[in-house]
Design an enzyme around this catalytic site. Sequence first.
Site, mmCIF file in Angstrom:
data_model
loop_
_atom_site.group_PDB
_atom_site.id
_atom_site.type_symbol
_atom_site.label_atom_id
_atom_site.label_comp_id
_atom_site.label_asym_id
_atom_site.label_seq_id
_atom_site.Cartn_x
_atom_site.Cartn_y
_atom_site.Cartn_z
ATOM 1 N N ASP A 3 -0.814 40.432 19.550
ATOM 2 C CA ASP A 3 -0.110 41.036 18.406
ATOM 3 C C ASP A 3 1.155 41.742 18.878
ATOM 4 O O ASP A 3 2.023 42.050 18.066
ATOM 5 C CB ASP A 3 -1.055 42.045 17.722
ATOM 6 C CG ASP A 3 -0.438 42.700 16.493
ATOM 7 O OD1 ASP A 3 0.299 42.005 15.760
ATOM 8 O OD2 ASP A 3 -0.703 43.894 16.248
ATOM 9 N N GLU A 46 10.010 43.639 21.628
ATOM 10 C CA GLU A 46 9.801 43.237 20.230
ATOM 11 C C GLU A 46 11.079 43.431 19.439
ATOM 12 O O GLU A 46 11.747 44.458 19.639
ATOM 13 C CB GLU A 46 8.662 44.062 19.612
ATOM 14 C CG GLU A 46 7.325 43.730 20.250
ATOM 15 C CD GLU A 46 6.157 44.532 19.666
ATOM 16 O OE1 GLU A 46 6.369 45.322 18.730
ATOM 17 O OE2 GLU A 46 5.039 44.357 20.167
ATOM 18 N N ARG A 66 -0.234 47.912 22.721
ATOM 19 C CA ARG A 66 1.221 47.873 22.832
ATOM 20 C C ARG A 66 1.560 46.876 23.927
ATOM 21 O O ARG A 66 0.792 46.740 24.895
ATOM 22 C CB ARG A 66 1.780 49.258 23.223
ATOM 23 C CG ARG A 66 1.772 50.286 22.100
ATOM 24 C CD ARG A 66 2.787 49.949 21.003
ATOM 25 N NE ARG A 66 2.843 50.921 19.943
ATOM 26 C CZ ARG A 66 2.108 50.878 18.819
ATOM 27 N NH1 ARG A 66 1.252 49.900 18.621
ATOM 28 N NH2 ARG A 66 2.255 51.797 17.888
ATOM 29 N N HIS A 75 3.274 41.712 15.681
ATOM 30 C CA HIS A 75 2.876 43.131 15.578
ATOM 31 C C HIS A 75 2.529 43.495 14.128
ATOM 32 O O HIS A 75 3.202 44.307 13.485
ATOM 33 C CB HIS A 75 3.993 44.041 16.109
ATOM 34 C CG HIS A 75 3.492 45.414 16.464
ATOM 35 N ND1 HIS A 75 4.061 46.211 17.415
ATOM 36 C CD2 HIS A 75 2.458 46.151 15.981
ATOM 37 C CE1 HIS A 75 3.414 47.358 17.508
ATOM 38 N NE2 HIS A 75 2.434 47.347 16.638
ATOM 39 N N SER A 131 -1.574 46.440 11.250
ATOM 40 C CA SER A 131 -1.888 47.211 10.038
ATOM 41 C C SER A 131 -1.203 46.647 8.804
ATOM 42 O O SER A 131 -1.223 47.272 7.743
ATOM 43 C CB SER A 131 -1.431 48.657 10.243
ATOM 44 O OG SER A 131 -0.033 48.672 10.498
HETATM 45 C C1 DGY Z 1 0.184 51.367 14.862
HETATM 46 O O1 DGY Z 1 0.113 51.848 13.725
HETATM 47 O O2 DGY Z 1 0.492 52.034 15.842
HETATM 48 C C2 DGY Z 1 -0.187 49.940 15.111
HETATM 49 O O3 DGY Z 1 0.693 49.337 15.973
HETATM 50 C C3 DGY Z 1 -0.388 49.129 13.864
HETATM 51 O O4 DGY Z 1 -0.381 47.763 14.119
#
Ligand code: DGY
Length: 327
Positions: free
Chosen positions: A265, A270, A241, A289, A292
């Site tokens: 990332d 943000e 984060r 970010h 995933s």
């Molecule tokens: C999450 O799922 O917390 C992550 O930030 C995915 O990138």
Amino acid sequence: MKPKVFIAYPITKNVEDFIAEHCEIHKWQGNGRVPTDILLEEIAEVEGLYTSGSMTGPINEELLTHAPQLKVVSNVSVGYNNFDVAAMKQHNVIGTNTPNVLNETVADLAFGLLLAAARRIPELDRFVKEGNWQPTTDYVDLYGKDVHGTTLGIIGMGRIGEAIAKRAKFGFDMNILYHNRNRNHEAEEKYDAEYCDLDAILMKSDYVLLMTPLTKETFHLIGEREFKLMKETSIFINVSRGQTVDEQALIQALENKEIYGAGLDVFETEPVESDNPLLKFPNVVTVPHIGSATAQTEEAMAMRAAENLVAVLTGKEPIDPVVASRK
Ligand code: DGY
């Protein structure tokens, strides 16, 4: 009567159909974060909220006082730093997340950032596309850094950290150091990972990769002192984060060439502001970010979050509780 839920996160028809079998759906139809007035109106009526930190902001006392019926907040993310755990407990609201289904995908991105920063891929992509590759080009100017056989320090050896260690060890023959709240004996055995204190990781690693959750303890975990401990040749990667890093200290470290580069990332704010100095450095690789963010993994996370939501609202135990109700 079906319990009402507010879906604040974009979902596919498949996931929506599953939720609709058990719940009456109210859905945010706009783009991006739900405006506060709409959120407060919706939350007053529902027993379930399906969301992520970026869609509805913190689940705190202020929000919860507007949500007398709320039983569960289901996050479509593994991180749950948007949960004010104490306030949720106080209001008997269960919180869930989506661990595991994203491990390999986030590890791919983390490794992608590492490779991109080490071999300067985005910078050199621009170099080629802008027509700068000439017969006279001096290749020394294009040199990057080796990844294979170097030392990777992973801060946060949870399940995603392990997936990164697997790539590093077996794909790139890297030497792995790690720091974690608790020793991870399995990772030590599987990936020859060596447990170190934070300072040792910073001093010894060629790549320092931050993968720790954001908590009170990890807020600004990496700041001025920590960057000064890193090798001048090291690359810093953050996939955790933004607030785990003191961004001003990172900017200073890059300006003073205390580190070689970074792959990010996540950012303290943000979406990242367009005048954030980090965006000016050619040796900083940025993505928005997207740890995933693949279609398959987002669908798996969305379905897992739907299962957690429905479980609570049909009187069952959720699969992934991270905040338990007091009842
Ligand atoms: C999450 O799922 O917390 C992550 O930030 C995915 O990138």
